[in-house]
Design a protein around this motif. Sequence first.
Motif, PDB file in Angstrom:
ATOM      1  N   ALA A  59      38.718   9.733  25.652  1.00  0.00           N
ATOM      2  CA  ALA A  59      38.794   8.463  26.272  1.00  0.00           C
ATOM      3  C   ALA A  59      39.318   8.489  27.655  1.00  0.00           C
ATOM      4  O   ALA A  59      39.031   7.976  28.449  1.00  0.00           O
ATOM      5  CB  ALA A  59      39.211   7.149  25.523  1.00  0.00           C
ATOM      6  N   GLU A  60      40.592   9.269  27.913  1.00  0.00           N
ATOM      7  CA  GLU A  60      41.336   9.345  28.991  1.00  0.00           C
ATOM      8  C   GLU A  60      40.552  10.169  29.897  1.00  0.00           C
ATOM      9  O   GLU A  60      40.538   9.842  31.171  1.00  0.00           O
ATOM     10  CB  GLU A  60      42.635   9.754  28.859  1.00  0.00           C
ATOM     11  N   LEU A  61      39.906  11.090  29.637  1.00  0.00           N
ATOM     12  CA  LEU A  61      39.042  12.055  30.302  1.00  0.00           C
ATOM     13  C   LEU A  61      37.836  11.648  30.832  1.00  0.00           C
ATOM     14  O   LEU A  61      37.239  11.860  31.852  1.00  0.00           O
ATOM     15  CB  LEU A  61      39.094  13.333  29.769  1.00  0.00           C
ATOM     16  N   LEU A  62      36.991  10.965  29.890  1.00  0.00           N
ATOM     17  CA  LEU A  62      35.602  10.617  29.937  1.00  0.00           C
ATOM     18  C   LEU A  62      35.521   8.978  30.054  1.00  0.00           C
ATOM     19  O   LEU A  62      35.131   8.195  29.254  1.00  0.00           O
ATOM     20  CB  LEU A  62      34.764  10.898  28.730  1.00  0.00           C
ATOM     21  N   THR A  63      36.058   8.416  31.286  1.00  0.00           N
ATOM     22  CA  THR A  63      36.189   7.047  31.442  1.00  0.00           C
ATOM     23  C   THR A  63      35.047   6.298  31.740  1.00  0.00           C
ATOM     24  O   THR A  63      34.907   5.288  31.378  1.00  0.00           O
ATOM     25  CB  THR A  63      37.049   7.024  32.553  1.00  0.00           C
ATOM     26  N   ASP A  64      33.872   7.238  31.981  1.00  0.00           N
ATOM     27  CA  ASP A  64      32.461   6.520  32.453  1.00  0.00           C
ATOM     28  C   ASP A  64      31.357   6.538  31.075  1.00  0.00           C
ATOM     29  O   ASP A  64      30.503   5.913  31.237  1.00  0.00           O
ATOM     30  CB  ASP A  64      31.975   7.334  33.574  1.00  0.00           C
ATOM     31  N   HIS A  65      32.000   6.828  29.783  1.00  0.00           N
ATOM     32  CA  HIS A  65      31.288   6.896  28.857  1.00  0.00           C
ATOM     33  C   HIS A  65      31.803   5.708  27.731  1.00  0.00           C
ATOM     34  O   HIS A  65      32.915   5.551  27.541  1.00  0.00           O
ATOM     35  CB  HIS A  65      31.134   8.257  28.039  1.00  0.00           C
ATOM     36  N   ASP A  66      30.697   5.379  26.868  1.00  0.00           N
ATOM     37  CA  ASP A  66      31.099   4.383  25.923  1.00  0.00           C
ATOM     38  C   ASP A  66      31.963   5.105  25.155  1.00  0.00           C
ATOM     39  O   ASP A  66      31.729   6.025  24.617  1.00  0.00           O
ATOM     40  CB  ASP A  66      29.707   3.898  25.514  1.00  0.00           C
ATOM     41  N   PRO A  67      32.560   4.086  24.152  1.00  0.00           N
ATOM     42  CA  PRO A  67      33.433   4.662  22.811  1.00  0.00           C
ATOM     43  C   PRO A  67      32.809   5.216  21.937  1.00  0.00           C
ATOM     44  O   PRO A  67      33.476   5.997  21.373  1.00  0.00           O
ATOM     45  CB  PRO A  67      33.936   3.127  22.591  1.00  0.00           C
ATOM     46  N   VAL A  68      31.642   5.117  21.738  1.00  0.00           N
ATOM     47  CA  VAL A  68      30.701   5.490  20.726  1.00  0.00           C
ATOM     48  C   VAL A  68      30.545   7.086  21.047  1.00  0.00           C
ATOM     49  O   VAL A  68      30.651   7.896  20.270  1.00  0.00           O
ATOM     50  CB  VAL A  68      29.416   4.828  20.251  1.00  0.00           C
ATOM     51  N   THR A  69      30.093   7.250  22.056  1.00  0.00           N
ATOM     52  CA  THR A  69      30.137   8.706  22.737  1.00  0.00           C
ATOM     53  C   THR A  69      31.226   9.547  22.590  1.00  0.00           C
ATOM     54  O   THR A  69      31.259  10.477  22.001  1.00  0.00           O
ATOM     55  CB  THR A  69      29.513   8.980  24.048  1.00  0.00           C
ATOM     56  N   VAL A  70      32.270   8.914  22.842  1.00  0.00           N
ATOM     57  CA  VAL A  70      33.732   9.665  22.865  1.00  0.00           C
ATOM     58  C   VAL A  70      34.164   9.872  21.372  1.00  0.00           C
ATOM     59  O   VAL A  70      34.492  10.860  20.927  1.00  0.00           O
ATOM     60  CB  VAL A  70      34.851   8.725  23.396  1.00  0.00           C
ATOM     61  N   LEU A  71      33.729   8.954  20.549  1.00  0.00           N
ATOM     62  CA  LEU A  71      34.068   8.917  19.196  1.00  0.00           C
ATOM     63  C   LEU A  71      33.187   9.885  18.386  1.00  0.00           C
ATOM     64  O   LEU A  71      33.801  10.908  17.552  1.00  0.00           O
ATOM     65  CB  LEU A  71      33.768   7.650  18.330  1.00  0.00           C
ATOM     66  N   LEU A  72      31.827  10.195  18.871  1.00  0.00           N
ATOM     67  CA  LEU A  72      31.067  11.173  18.337  1.00  0.00           C
ATOM     68  C   LEU A  72      31.668  12.611  18.469  1.00  0.00           C
ATOM     69  O   LEU A  72      31.553  13.521  17.737  1.00  0.00           O
ATOM     70  CB  LEU A  72      29.814  10.766  18.527  1.00  0.00           C
ATOM     71  N   VAL A  73      31.925  12.747  19.871  1.00  0.00           N
ATOM     72  CA  VAL A  73      32.479  13.953  20.289  1.00  0.00           C
ATOM     73  C   VAL A  73      33.522  14.306  19.384  1.00  0.00           C
ATOM     74  O   VAL A  73      33.623  15.632  19.179  1.00  0.00           O
ATOM     75  CB  VAL A  73      32.801  13.891  21.782  1.00  0.00           C
ATOM     76  N   ALA A  74      34.700  13.468  19.352  1.00  0.00           N
ATOM     77  CA  ALA A  74      35.744  13.848  18.611  1.00  0.00           C
ATOM     78  C   ALA A  74      35.574  14.265  16.929  1.00  0.00           C
ATOM     79  O   ALA A  74      35.978  15.230  16.735  1.00  0.00           O
ATOM     80  CB  ALA A  74      36.889  12.728  18.562  1.00  0.00           C
TER      81      ALA A  74
END
Length: 201
Positions: A144-159
């Motif tokens: 989330a710190e690195l992908l500031t332009d992406h929505d939280p769902v995308t960040v969650l799925l990557v993790a």
Amino acid sequence: MTDDAPQDLRTRRRLDTQHEIHQAALQLFEEQGVRETTVPQIADRAGVSPRTFFRYFSTKEQAALPGQRRLLDAIETLEISGDDVAAAMRAVEAAMEAVIGREHEAGLAEHRRVAALLARESDLRALAASQERTLTARLRARLAELLTDHDPVTVLLVAEVAVAVWRASWDRWGELTVAGEVNDPTEVYRRCREALREVVA
């Protein structure tokens, strides 16, 4: 002697002590099982006090799973080029390969021992699952710190996906180890990663 030498010596001593406790835990778990092993027994085998044990590990089970801590350290320093999901996934995969892989036989042998214990000890698997939740949460926060332009769902799925592949790799390697097959853990990780890509393609 440089100013860094005392710090380097302290670091080496700390790592040596941590490794000795880890080895003692592995030996006792293999000899008598996780439930029958106590922290004082591990500390005695490692030549340290129980108080010293708890400076390095929170539980006896954690002493057998240093890979989780190394991955957490790798997540803390994770960097990606740009603000791109694909680049982030590649960076995470590279970090996981660096942690799960070993270039020398002694490291491979140790990881096989851990894999075999995970395959037969439910208490260790439960701790691993708990630690994986911590890994996922921290990886999500770092991304989330690195992908500031992406929505939280995308960040969650990557993790979630990244840690799922990590877990599947260890599970599969444990199965192969118990079956008597010798495998490079990095290759097992790569096969699991490629299999996921085929599934989601």
